[in-house]
Enzyme design. Structure first.
Site, PDB file in Angstrom:
ATOM      1  N   HIS A   1       0.821  -1.219   0.000  1.00 56.89           N
ATOM      2  CA  HIS A   1       0.000   0.000   0.000  1.00 56.89           C
ATOM      3  C   HIS A   1       0.856   1.271   0.000  1.00 56.89           C
ATOM      4  O   HIS A   1       0.342   2.356  -0.220  1.00 56.89           O
ATOM      5  CB  HIS A   1      -1.007  -0.002   1.156  1.00 56.89           C
ATOM      6  CG  HIS A   1      -0.467   0.342   2.500  1.00 56.89           C
ATOM      7  ND1 HIS A   1      -0.087  -0.614   3.423  1.00 56.89           N
ATOM      8  CD2 HIS A   1      -0.238   1.535   3.098  1.00 56.89           C
ATOM      9  CE1 HIS A   1       0.346  -0.025   4.528  1.00 56.89           C
ATOM     10  NE2 HIS A   1       0.269   1.288   4.351  1.00 56.89           N
TER      11      HIS A   1
ATOM     12  N   ASP B   1       0.464  -7.539   1.867  1.00 58.67           N
ATOM     13  CA  ASP B   1       0.810  -6.114   1.908  1.00 58.67           C
ATOM     14  C   ASP B   1       2.321  -5.898   1.864  1.00 58.67           C
ATOM     15  O   ASP B   1       2.877  -5.130   2.637  1.00 58.67           O
ATOM     16  CB  ASP B   1       0.194  -5.427   3.130  1.00 58.67           C
ATOM     17  CG  ASP B   1       0.190  -3.907   2.994  1.00 58.67           C
ATOM     18  OD1 ASP B   1       0.394  -3.396   1.878  1.00 58.67           O
ATOM     19  OD2 ASP B   1       0.002  -3.226   4.021  1.00 58.67           O
TER      20      ASP B   1
ATOM     21  N   GLY C   1       3.368   7.167   7.713  1.00 56.66           N
ATOM     22  CA  GLY C   1       4.794   7.342   7.498  1.00 56.66           C
ATOM     23  C   GLY C   1       5.610   6.208   8.092  1.00 56.66           C
ATOM     24  O   GLY C   1       6.770   6.016   7.749  1.00 56.66           O
ATOM     25  N   ASN C   2       5.002   5.445   9.018  1.00 56.39           N
ATOM     26  CA  ASN C   2       5.662   4.257   9.559  1.00 56.39           C
ATOM     27  C   ASN C   2       5.457   3.038   8.670  1.00 56.39           C
ATOM     28  O   ASN C   2       6.238   2.085   8.723  1.00 56.39           O
ATOM     29  CB  ASN C   2       5.141   3.898  10.955  1.00 56.39           C
ATOM     30  CG  ASN C   2       5.779   4.686  12.056  1.00 56.39           C
ATOM     31  OD1 ASN C   2       5.137   5.518  12.685  1.00 56.39           O
ATOM     32  ND2 ASN C   2       7.057   4.439  12.304  1.00 56.39           N
ATOM     33  N   SER C   3       4.404   3.053   7.860  1.00 61.72           N
ATOM     34  CA  SER C   3       4.106   1.897   7.008  1.00 61.72           C
ATOM     35  C   SER C   3       5.307   1.527   6.163  1.00 61.72           C
ATOM     36  O   SER C   3       5.922   2.376   5.529  1.00 61.72           O
ATOM     37  CB  SER C   3       2.929   2.195   6.087  1.00 61.72           C
ATOM     38  OG  SER C   3       1.744   2.306   6.818  1.00 61.72           O
TER      39      SER C   3
END
Length: 193
Positions: A47, A76, A152-154
């Protein structure tokens, strides 16, 4: 003592963590990625890397084009190859070797804050409880921790206290951080051999 130990582990991991910018018709969205082990590849979330290429931003601010060479939307995960940069690979770990209550931390770029660190403890590794039987969430195994994640951590690392990456931070569900286990990343990378 624990804080300085964690700080040293995070400092060692930071050079392997990159920013991922995915230019789309909606504008530029961001996440993180990890230079994975000795593969020479960067791993992030599907994503985060939705198109055929992304912009990779390294710690010193340099940018390079990255080609998305694999994607598994069910887990993901996406794999990015950057030819112009040589990054130190983060050492993969095994979340199954940790016990609930083990110290873990995430590195990422929440709300644009570069290389921010958040810490917490491991809750479990496995499937979510029955109440979370939503499509891909209920059927898959997750590293579950009480680490604070934000946009922003993804795609960034969830690491153990020694700096070994045990998972790829993916989302927050019910206040719990979920990460794709390192074994799933290794399995996807094996398909590229």
């Amino acid at each position: 003592m624990i804080a300085s130990f964690l700080s040293a582990a995070a400092a060692q991991l930071r050079p392997s963590v990159v920013g991922i910018l995915d230019g789309t018709d909606r504008g530029e969205s961001g996440g993180a990625g990890i230079a994975w082990g000795k593969s020479g590849l960067i791993v992030t979330n599907a994503h985060v890397a939705t198109g055929p290429d992304v912009t990779v931003v390294v710690a010193d601010g340099r940018r390079a084009r990255g080609e998305v060479v694999a994607r598994n939307t069910r887990r993901d995960l996406a794999v990015v190859r950057v030819r112009e940069l040589a990054l130190p690979g983060a050492p993969p770990g095994d979340p199954a070797r940790l016990r609930p209550g083990s110290l873990v931390f995430a590195v990422g770029h929440p709300f644009g804050v570069r290389h921010a660190v958040s810490a917490g403890v491991l809750q479990a590794v496995g499937r979510l409880p029955r109440g979370f039987a939503m499509s891909r969430l209920g059927a898959a195994e997750w590293v579950q921790a009480d680490v604070r994640l934000a946009p922003g951590n993804s795609g960034g690392p969830l690491a153990d206290a020694t700096g070994h990456v045990i998972g790829v931070a993916a989302m927050i569900v019910g206040g719990l951080a979920l990460a794709v286990p390192a074994g799933d990343v290794n399995a996807l990378l094996a398909t590229l051999q």
